[in-house]
Each structure stands twice: as structure tokens, then as C-alpha cells.
Design a protein around this motif. Structure first.
Motif, short mmCIF file in Angstrom:
data_model
loop_
_atom_site.label_atom_id
_atom_site.label_comp_id
_atom_site.label_asym_id
_atom_site.label_seq_id
_atom_site.Cartn_x
_atom_site.Cartn_y
_atom_site.Cartn_z
N ASP A 8 -6.12 51.88 120.79
CA ASP A 8 -5.63 52.87 121.75
C ASP A 8 -6.21 52.61 123.13
O ASP A 8 -6.97 53.39 123.68
CB ASP A 8 -5.98 54.29 121.27
N ASN A 9 -5.84 51.44 123.69
CA ASN A 9 -6.18 51.13 125.08
C ASN A 9 -4.99 50.43 125.70
O ASN A 9 -4.14 49.88 124.99
CB ASN A 9 -7.48 50.32 125.18
N LYS A 93 1.91 59.44 132.76
CA LYS A 93 0.47 59.28 132.64
C LYS A 93 -0.12 60.45 131.85
O LYS A 93 0.46 61.53 131.82
CB LYS A 93 -0.18 59.21 134.02
N ILE A 94 -1.28 60.21 131.26
CA ILE A 94 -2.04 61.28 130.63
C ILE A 94 -2.51 62.20 131.75
O ILE A 94 -2.98 61.72 132.79
CB ILE A 94 -3.25 60.72 129.86
N GLY A 96 -4.53 64.00 134.29
CA GLY A 96 -5.87 63.75 134.81
C GLY A 96 -6.35 62.32 134.63
O GLY A 96 -7.55 62.06 134.71
N SER A 97 -5.44 61.38 134.39
CA SER A 97 -5.83 60.00 134.12
C SER A 97 -4.85 59.04 134.80
O SER A 97 -3.73 59.41 135.13
CB SER A 97 -5.82 59.76 132.60
N ASN A 98 -5.28 57.80 134.95
CA ASN A 98 -4.37 56.75 135.43
C ASN A 98 -3.75 55.98 134.28
O ASN A 98 -2.94 55.09 134.49
CB ASN A 98 -5.11 55.79 136.37
N ASN A 99 -4.17 56.28 133.05
CA ASN A 99 -3.63 55.61 131.88
C ASN A 99 -2.33 56.25 131.43
O ASN A 99 -2.14 57.46 131.55
CB ASN A 99 -4.63 55.66 130.72
N SER A 101 0.37 57.73 128.87
CA SER A 101 0.39 58.46 127.61
C SER A 101 0.99 57.56 126.53
O SER A 101 1.85 56.71 126.81
CB SER A 101 1.26 59.71 127.77
#
Length: 158
Positions: A8-9, A93-94, A96-99, A101
Motif C-alpha cells: 500500500d504505497n 487524493k486521500i 489531507g495527503s498528496n497520495n 486514494s
């Protein structure tokens, strides 16, 4: 041999599922599956779910197991929470994140959101549903540590 889902990355998911931000990715990687029971989005019947082709058979196996365990009885299936669909593919994106979902790869699904929302400590999703997805190697958001998300199932590994 069961599928080994990616870590999960971002790098592992892009290597396994491709990069959903690239032009043409959707057409090359997403397919429509038809669950073996009626599913509803916002109480409206849906005909299919768009998923990544690499996890389509796992989604269908989980749905078929749910249908089998419920004797293919729609009312029993509805009681498990499996027919209350809240989304799969959504390039975002998730919070609050730059990744991205996991929904961005169409390898995650949300079910029965009204009673299984984010940070719900004890959701209402049936063990029939949880067990069916886990047997396919999915992670369940109800098992998350620190913040739970019991509506969420995803085809990634730790």
C-alpha cells in the motif's frame, strides 16, 4: 496460486496497477463487472461496477461467496450490507495527503456507508461480507489501527 496484492504505497501500486493519472489508463485497465445480486447506489439500482481488471475476479469471487452464503436471497444479502454500494473508482487524493486514494486504482470499494463510516468503531457490515473479501486477500478498513473505515475494502497489502 492466489494473487499477491501490491504494498500500500504509491510506487508499488503504480508498478502493479499502472498510473491512473496517465492518459488512456482508464480505458486500458478498468472493466465493468456485474455482481450476482442487485446492488444499489444511493438507493438506485446499478447494473455494474467499474473495477481494475487485475482485481475483477477477486471482487466477483467475494460477491459470489456472499450470494452463496445468503442462499441467493436478495433480502438476506441486503441485510449483510453488501448491496449498498458507495463507490469504487474515483481518481482522487486521500483527504489531507498528496497520495492517491486506493479508489484511484479501482482496487477499493465502499459498502453500506450510512452505518459504517470513517472512524465508526463498530460498524454494521456483516462478517459474511468481511470474510468473503478477506478470503480474496482484501484488507478491511474495520481492522485499521487508529482510524477505522468499516465500509472500505481494498486489494493491497501492508
Amino acid at each position: 496460486m492466489p494473487i499477491v496484492w501490491p504494498k500500500d504505497n504509491m510506487a508499488a501500486k503504480i508498478a502493479f496497477y499502472g498510473d491512473p493519472r496517465k492518459k488512456g489508463w482508464e480505458g486500458a485497465n478498468l472493466i465493468n463487472i456485474v455482481p450476482p445480486f442487485q446492488m444499489y447506489y444511493d438507493k438506485h439500482p446499478i447494473k455494474y461496477i467499474r473495477v481494475h481488471k487485475k482485481c475483477a475476479s477477486a471482487f466477483l469471487a467475494a460477491f459470489n461467496e456472499i450470494a452463496d452464503k445468503c442462499g441467493h436471497d436478495q433480502k438476506k444479502i441486503d441485510k449483510t450490507g453488501a448491496s449498498d454500494y458507495a463507490g469504487c473508482f474515483n481518481l482522487r487524493k486521500i483527504a489531507g495527503s498528496n497520495n492517491l486514494s486506493n479508489h484511484s486504482w479501482a482496487c477499493a470499494i465502499d459498502l453500506s456507508p450510512a452505518t459504517n463510516g470513517f472512524n465508526t468503531k463498530k460498524g454494521t457490515i456483516s462478517n459474511i461480507v468481511v470474510d468473503a473479501f478477506k478470503r480474496q486477500g482484501a484488507r478491511w478498513g474495520g481492522d485499521y489501527v487508529g482510524r477505522t473505515d468499516p465500509m472500505h475494502f481494498e486489494f493491497v497489502s501492508r
